[in-house]
Design a protein around this motif. Sequence first.
Motif, PDB file in Angstrom:
ATOM      1  N   ALA A 156       0.827  -1.210   0.000  1.00 54.46           N
ATOM      2  CA  ALA A 156       0.000   0.000   0.000  1.00 54.46           C
ATOM      3  C   ALA A 156       0.859   1.257   0.000  1.00 54.46           C
ATOM      4  O   ALA A 156       0.535   2.254  -0.655  1.00 54.46           O
ATOM      5  N   SER A 157       1.986   1.220   0.710  1.00 53.04           N
ATOM      6  CA  SER A 157       2.879   2.373   0.757  1.00 53.04           C
ATOM      7  C   SER A 157       3.591   2.596  -0.570  1.00 53.04           C
ATOM      8  O   SER A 157       3.940   3.730  -0.911  1.00 53.04           O
ATOM      9  N   ALA A 158       3.791   1.505  -1.325  1.00 53.92           N
ATOM     10  CA  ALA A 158       4.514   1.607  -2.593  1.00 53.92           C
ATOM     11  C   ALA A 158       3.659   2.208  -3.704  1.00 53.92           C
ATOM     12  O   ALA A 158       4.195   2.733  -4.680  1.00 53.92           O
ATOM     13  N   ILE A 159       2.335   2.140  -3.573  1.00 55.23           N
ATOM     14  CA  ILE A 159       1.475   2.604  -4.668  1.00 55.23           C
ATOM     15  C   ILE A 159       1.025   4.049  -4.494  1.00 55.23           C
ATOM     16  O   ILE A 159       0.272   4.563  -5.319  1.00 55.23           O
ATOM     17  N   THR A 160       1.468   4.716  -3.424  1.00 52.30           N
ATOM     18  CA  THR A 160       1.067   6.104  -3.212  1.00 52.30           C
ATOM     19  C   THR A 160       2.184   6.874  -2.533  1.00 52.30           C
ATOM     20  O   THR A 160       3.083   6.274  -1.934  1.00 52.30           O
ATOM     21  N   ARG A 161       2.125   8.194  -2.612  1.00 50.58           N
ATOM     22  CA  ARG A 161       3.100   9.029  -1.922  1.00 50.58           C
ATOM     23  C   ARG A 161       2.496   9.668  -0.672  1.00 50.58           C
ATOM     24  O   ARG A 161       3.146  10.437   0.003  1.00 50.58           O
ATOM     25  N   ASP A 162       1.221   9.361  -0.385  1.00 48.77           N
ATOM     26  CA  ASP A 162       0.529   9.918   0.777  1.00 48.77           C
ATOM     27  C   ASP A 162       0.422   8.856   1.864  1.00 48.77           C
ATOM     28  O   ASP A 162      -0.171   7.790   1.653  1.00 48.77           O
ATOM     29  N   GLN A 163       0.984   9.128   3.041  1.00 46.73           N
ATOM     30  CA  GLN A 163       1.004   8.137   4.112  1.00 46.73           C
ATOM     31  C   GLN A 163      -0.392   7.806   4.619  1.00 46.73           C
ATOM     32  O   GLN A 163      -0.669   6.661   4.988  1.00 46.73           O
ATOM     33  N   ILE A 164      -1.287   8.783   4.662  1.00 50.13           N
ATOM     34  CA  ILE A 164      -2.644   8.527   5.142  1.00 50.13           C
ATOM     35  C   ILE A 164      -3.377   7.586   4.196  1.00 50.13           C
ATOM     36  O   ILE A 164      -4.065   6.650   4.637  1.00 50.13           O
ATOM     37  N   ILE A 165      -3.217   7.819   2.895  1.00 52.64           N
ATOM     38  CA  ILE A 165      -3.833   6.924   1.914  1.00 52.64           C
ATOM     39  C   ILE A 165      -3.238   5.524   2.034  1.00 52.64           C
ATOM     40  O   ILE A 165      -3.956   4.515   1.970  1.00 52.64           O
ATOM     41  N   ALA A 166      -1.919   5.451   2.223  1.00 55.65           N
ATOM     42  CA  ALA A 166      -1.265   4.155   2.391  1.00 55.65           C
ATOM     43  C   ALA A 166      -1.815   3.430   3.617  1.00 55.65           C
ATOM     44  O   ALA A 166      -2.056   2.213   3.583  1.00 55.65           O
ATOM     45  N   PHE A 167      -2.044   4.166   4.688  1.00 57.43           N
ATOM     46  CA  PHE A 167      -2.596   3.583   5.919  1.00 57.43           C
ATOM     47  C   PHE A 167      -3.998   3.032   5.663  1.00 57.43           C
ATOM     48  O   PHE A 167      -4.308   1.889   6.030  1.00 57.43           O
ATOM     49  N   LEU A 168      -4.846   3.816   5.029  1.00 54.42           N
ATOM     50  CA  LEU A 168      -6.235   3.408   4.788  1.00 54.42           C
ATOM     51  C   LEU A 168      -6.316   2.214   3.840  1.00 54.42           C
ATOM     52  O   LEU A 168      -7.085   1.273   4.070  1.00 54.42           O
ATOM     53  N   VAL A 169      -5.509   2.248   2.776  1.00 55.76           N
ATOM     54  CA  VAL A 169      -5.497   1.127   1.831  1.00 55.76           C
ATOM     55  C   VAL A 169      -5.044  -0.152   2.530  1.00 55.76           C
ATOM     56  O   VAL A 169      -5.614  -1.237   2.328  1.00 55.76           O
ATOM     57  N   ALA A 170      -4.030  -0.037   3.380  1.00 57.83           N
ATOM     58  CA  ALA A 170      -3.513  -1.208   4.097  1.00 57.83           C
ATOM     59  C   ALA A 170      -4.550  -1.756   5.071  1.00 57.83           C
ATOM     60  O   ALA A 170      -4.729  -2.976   5.177  1.00 57.83           O
ATOM     61  N   VAL A 171      -5.246  -0.872   5.796  1.00 56.30           N
ATOM     62  CA  VAL A 171      -6.268  -1.318   6.749  1.00 56.30           C
ATOM     63  C   VAL A 171      -7.379  -2.073   6.019  1.00 56.30           C
ATOM     64  O   VAL A 171      -7.791  -3.161   6.436  1.00 56.30           O
ATOM     65  N   VAL A 172      -7.854  -1.500   4.929  1.00 58.51           N
ATOM     66  CA  VAL A 172      -8.930  -2.148   4.160  1.00 58.51           C
ATOM     67  C   VAL A 172      -8.445  -3.478   3.581  1.00 58.51           C
ATOM     68  O   VAL A 172      -9.148  -4.499   3.650  1.00 58.51           O
ATOM     69  N   GLY A 173      -7.236  -3.482   3.021  1.00 58.64           N
ATOM     70  CA  GLY A 173      -6.696  -4.709   2.445  1.00 58.64           C
ATOM     71  C   GLY A 173      -6.518  -5.809   3.490  1.00 58.64           C
ATOM     72  O   GLY A 173      -6.875  -6.965   3.254  1.00 58.64           O
ATOM     73  N   CYS A 174      -5.970  -5.449   4.637  1.00 58.45           N
ATOM     74  CA  CYS A 174      -5.774  -6.429   5.720  1.00 58.45           C
ATOM     75  C   CYS A 174      -7.107  -6.965   6.226  1.00 58.45           C
ATOM     76  O   CYS A 174      -7.251  -8.158   6.514  1.00 58.45           O
ATOM     77  N   PHE A 175      -8.096  -6.078   6.343  1.00 56.20           N
ATOM     78  CA  PHE A 175      -9.420  -6.511   6.801  1.00 56.20           C
ATOM     79  C   PHE A 175     -10.040  -7.502   5.822  1.00 56.20           C
ATOM     80  O   PHE A 175     -10.612  -8.521   6.226  1.00 56.20           O
ATOM     81  N   LEU A 176      -9.914  -7.210   4.533  1.00 58.44           N
ATOM     82  CA  LEU A 176     -10.522  -8.080   3.527  1.00 58.44           C
ATOM     83  C   LEU A 176      -9.891  -9.466   3.527  1.00 58.44           C
ATOM     84  O   LEU A 176     -10.593 -10.475   3.462  1.00 58.44           O
ATOM     85  N   VAL A 177      -8.556  -9.531   3.607  1.00 59.20           N
ATOM     86  CA  VAL A 177      -7.912 -10.855   3.560  1.00 59.20           C
ATOM     87  C   VAL A 177      -8.044 -11.586   4.896  1.00 59.20           C
ATOM     88  O   VAL A 177      -7.966 -12.818   4.943  1.00 59.20           O
ATOM     89  N   TYR A 178      -8.276 -10.866   5.990  1.00 59.50           N
ATOM     90  CA  TYR A 178      -8.413 -11.522   7.286  1.00 59.50           C
ATOM     91  C   TYR A 178      -9.847 -11.968   7.552  1.00 59.50           C
ATOM     92  O   TYR A 178     -10.103 -13.126   7.889  1.00 59.50           O
ATOM     93  N   SER A 179     -10.796 -11.056   7.387  1.00 60.04           N
ATOM     94  CA  SER A 179     -12.175 -11.350   7.773  1.00 60.04           C
ATOM     95  C   SER A 179     -13.166 -11.347   6.610  1.00 60.04           C
ATOM     96  O   SER A 179     -14.260 -11.872   6.739  1.00 60.04           O
ATOM     97  N   GLY A 180     -12.796 -10.747   5.494  1.00 60.06           N
ATOM     98  CA  GLY A 180     -13.732 -10.596   4.391  1.00 60.06           C
ATOM     99  C   GLY A 180     -14.270 -11.916   3.854  1.00 60.06           C
ATOM    100  O   GLY A 180     -15.473 -12.049   3.594  1.00 60.06           O
TER     101      GLY A 180
END
Length: 241
Positions: A156-180
């Motif tokens: 998520a950090s590699a696909i953007t230069r904004d840390q907040i966006i990287a954080f949000l993308v990572a949270v959503v991605g982790c949630f989907l692969v863990y509980s989705g």
Amino acid sequence: MFAILRKEFNAFLSSPVAYVVMGVFLVATGLFVWVFPDSSVLDYGYADLQTLFNIAPWIFLFLIPAITMRTFAEEKKAGTIELLLTRPLTDGQILGGKFLACLLLTLLALVPTLLYYYSVYQLGNPEGNIDSAATVGSYLGLTLLAGVFVAMGVFASAITRDQIIAFLVAVVGCFLVYSGFDSLASVFEGSPAYYISQLGIAAHYRDISKGLIDSRDLTYFFSLMAGLLLATRLVLQSRNW
């Protein structure tokens, strides 16, 4: 790679982020394991740490993206990514160093929880009345889960230069692969529900937490980590920033 690992790990330890992350993790798990009446080991009546291993993935869901969000996004925003990539290092070495630094910091937060195991071991009736095999399996499962979450966060950090966006993308991605996939499986019954749940982390994490180390579960975790890291490497090779 080890030079990048050392640099990143020292950078984490020299900033307040590492101590905030570890502090939040330990306070949160400590409250659930020892204080809150609905989950406290002292009120539960059984000598185990299931509360810790049930709540830790949900805490990691937010804390690991907070660690990984700066790995590449900060370099891009500061303009130092070009300097880093022109060094005599391959993309794989840079990625591996950053990945391992984030994973080591996460595992460092787990080390103090061994005191929970020692305490429950001493409090058991009789002393030592705790399923150590299941505990070891749960720590292994949590380590593998942390590895997948870190790989997701670095991607998520590699696909953007904004840390907040990287954080949000990572949270959503982790949630989907863990509980989705578990949530999706609940819509079905029988074999379809089983196979859909097997696509997610939670089912494999539960199996390992029972102390049953199955090669299929290990293959799942390592394949998912490898896939995410490969995707991150492809992003780095594209040089689209």
